[in-house]
Design an enzyme around this catalytic site. Structure first.
Site, PDB file in Angstrom:
ATOM      1  N   GLY A  46       0.818  -1.209   0.000  1.00 15.91           N
ATOM      2  CA  GLY A  46       0.000   0.000   0.000  1.00 15.91           C
ATOM      3  C   GLY A  46       0.849   1.255   0.000  1.00 15.91           C
ATOM      4  O   GLY A  46       2.013   1.234   0.415  1.00 15.91           O
ATOM      5  N   GLN A  51       2.867   9.872   1.589  1.00 14.46           N
ATOM      6  CA  GLN A  51       4.210   9.266   1.532  1.00 14.46           C
ATOM      7  C   GLN A  51       5.011   9.766   0.334  1.00 14.46           C
ATOM      8  O   GLN A  51       6.226   9.562   0.271  1.00 14.46           O
ATOM      9  CB  GLN A  51       4.103   7.741   1.477  1.00 14.46           C
ATOM     10  CG  GLN A  51       3.567   7.128   2.766  1.00 14.46           C
ATOM     11  CD  GLN A  51       3.498   5.626   2.646  1.00 14.46           C
ATOM     12  OE1 GLN A  51       2.508   5.087   2.173  1.00 14.46           O
ATOM     13  NE2 GLN A  51       4.559   4.946   3.053  1.00 14.46           N
ATOM     14  N   CYS A  93       6.520  -0.541   6.656  1.00 10.85           N
ATOM     15  CA  CYS A  93       6.070   0.667   5.953  1.00 10.85           C
ATOM     16  C   CYS A  93       7.200   1.132   5.035  1.00 10.85           C
ATOM     17  O   CYS A  93       8.358   1.172   5.448  1.00 10.85           O
ATOM     18  CB  CYS A  93       5.742   1.752   6.976  1.00 10.85           C
ATOM     19  SG  CYS A  93       5.238   3.319   6.244  1.00 10.85           S
ATOM     20  N   LEU A  94       6.848   1.509   3.814  1.00 10.97           N
ATOM     21  CA  LEU A  94       7.862   1.990   2.865  1.00 10.97           C
ATOM     22  C   LEU A  94       8.539   3.263   3.380  1.00 10.97           C
ATOM     23  O   LEU A  94       9.660   3.577   2.971  1.00 10.97           O
ATOM     24  CB  LEU A  94       7.224   2.251   1.493  1.00 10.97           C
ATOM     25  CG  LEU A  94       6.717   1.011   0.749  1.00 10.97           C
ATOM     26  CD1 LEU A  94       5.952   1.428  -0.513  1.00 10.97           C
ATOM     27  CD2 LEU A  94       7.860   0.067   0.384  1.00 10.97           C
ATOM     28  N   HIS A 135      -3.524   0.675   8.085  1.00  7.87           N
ATOM     29  CA  HIS A 135      -2.203   1.321   8.019  1.00  7.87           C
ATOM     30  C   HIS A 135      -2.249   2.547   7.097  1.00  7.87           C
ATOM     31  O   HIS A 135      -1.800   3.643   7.478  1.00  7.87           O
ATOM     32  CB  HIS A 135      -1.205   0.272   7.520  1.00  7.87           C
ATOM     33  CG  HIS A 135       0.194   0.767   7.336  1.00  7.87           C
ATOM     34  ND1 HIS A 135       1.255   0.226   8.011  1.00  7.87           N
ATOM     35  CD2 HIS A 135       0.718   1.736   6.529  1.00  7.87           C
ATOM     36  CE1 HIS A 135       2.368   0.848   7.638  1.00  7.87           C
ATOM     37  NE2 HIS A 135       2.069   1.760   6.742  1.00  7.87           N
ATOM     38  N   GLU A 136      -2.807   2.355   5.903  1.00 10.36           N
ATOM     39  CA  GLU A 136      -2.845   3.462   4.933  1.00 10.36           C
ATOM     40  C   GLU A 136      -3.787   4.570   5.422  1.00 10.36           C
ATOM     41  O   GLU A 136      -3.496   5.755   5.258  1.00 10.36           O
ATOM     42  CB  GLU A 136      -3.275   2.971   3.552  1.00 10.36           C
ATOM     43  CG  GLU A 136      -2.367   1.920   2.931  1.00 10.36           C
ATOM     44  CD  GLU A 136      -0.889   2.256   2.991  1.00 10.36           C
ATOM     45  OE1 GLU A 136      -0.535   3.444   2.881  1.00 10.36           O
ATOM     46  OE2 GLU A 136      -0.092   1.322   3.184  1.00 10.36           O
ATOM     47  N   HIS A 139      -2.095   6.793   7.835  1.00  5.11           N
ATOM     48  CA  HIS A 139      -1.164   7.745   7.199  1.00  5.11           C
ATOM     49  C   HIS A 139      -1.868   9.072   6.906  1.00  5.11           C
ATOM     50  O   HIS A 139      -1.243  10.143   6.980  1.00  5.11           O
ATOM     51  CB  HIS A 139      -0.654   7.180   5.862  1.00  5.11           C
ATOM     52  CG  HIS A 139       0.609   6.388   5.967  1.00  5.11           C
ATOM     53  ND1 HIS A 139       1.767   6.893   6.511  1.00  5.11           N
ATOM     54  CD2 HIS A 139       0.915   5.124   5.562  1.00  5.11           C
ATOM     55  CE1 HIS A 139       2.726   5.975   6.443  1.00  5.11           C
ATOM     56  NE2 HIS A 139       2.234   4.888   5.885  1.00  5.11           N
TER      57      HIS A 139
HETATM   58 NI    NI Z   1       3.132   3.038   5.504  1.00  5.59          NI
END
Ligand code: NI
Length: 159
Positions: A46, A51, A93-94, A135-136, A139
């Site tokens: 995701g 981000q 997480c990226l 999670h997304e 953000h």
């Molecule tokens: Ni993330």
């Protein structure tokens, strides 16, 4: 189409609240296209707009269960409308590269959102996808999974 730079946890932008998308403009569609390229290249599940430094309430997830394939679902102005069950699984997480932790999440999550054609839809994810939706979504409110993690893993645990 372009690969966007994914910002990491040191960047204060990740802590800001994203604003609703008021109109689905060509610019918004370009961002979504670029986010797709970026997510695929990063091999993530995701990606939220924030981000990539864009404070708009939208994220995408790759719902494909086959490795190397992409079935991207785009969520504009998403809201979590239903959750059930509980799971404690590994999350990453990226924007927090090289780290993983155990989080406590619902097992099943339903999100209502708008698609790129301006149509409202509902999407239900279970397991990995339920974790990813939560999670997304977080953000968009400036929250990282590391804020509420049950336990961060030692590098030896996953290497
Ligand atoms: Ni993330």
């Amino acid at each position: 189409m372009a690969i966007l730079k994914i910002i990491t946890e040191e960047d204060e932008t990740l802590r800001k609240k994203s604003k609703p998308v008021t109109e689905i403009t060509p610019r918004i569609l370009t961002i979504l296209d670029d986010m797709k390229d970026t997510l695929i290249q990063a091999d993530g599940v995701g990606l939220a707009a924030v981000q990539t430094g864009i404070l708009r309430r939208m994220f995408i997830i790759n719902t494909s269960v086959e490795e190397g394939k992409a079935e991207i679902v785009e969520f504009i102005n998403p809201e979590i409308i239903k959750t059930s069950g509980n799971q404690q699984e590994v999350e990453g997480c990226l924007s927090v590269p090289g780290k993983y932790g155990i989080t406590s999440r619902p097992q099943k999550v339903t999100v209502r959102a708008t698609n790129r054609n301006g149509e409202e839809f509902e999407f239900t994810g279970e397991g990995l996808f339920a974790r990813c939706l939560c999670h997304e979504y977080e953000h968009l409110d400036g929250i990282l999974y590391t804020d509420n993690v049950v336990k961060m893993l030692d590098p030896e645990d996953f290497e």
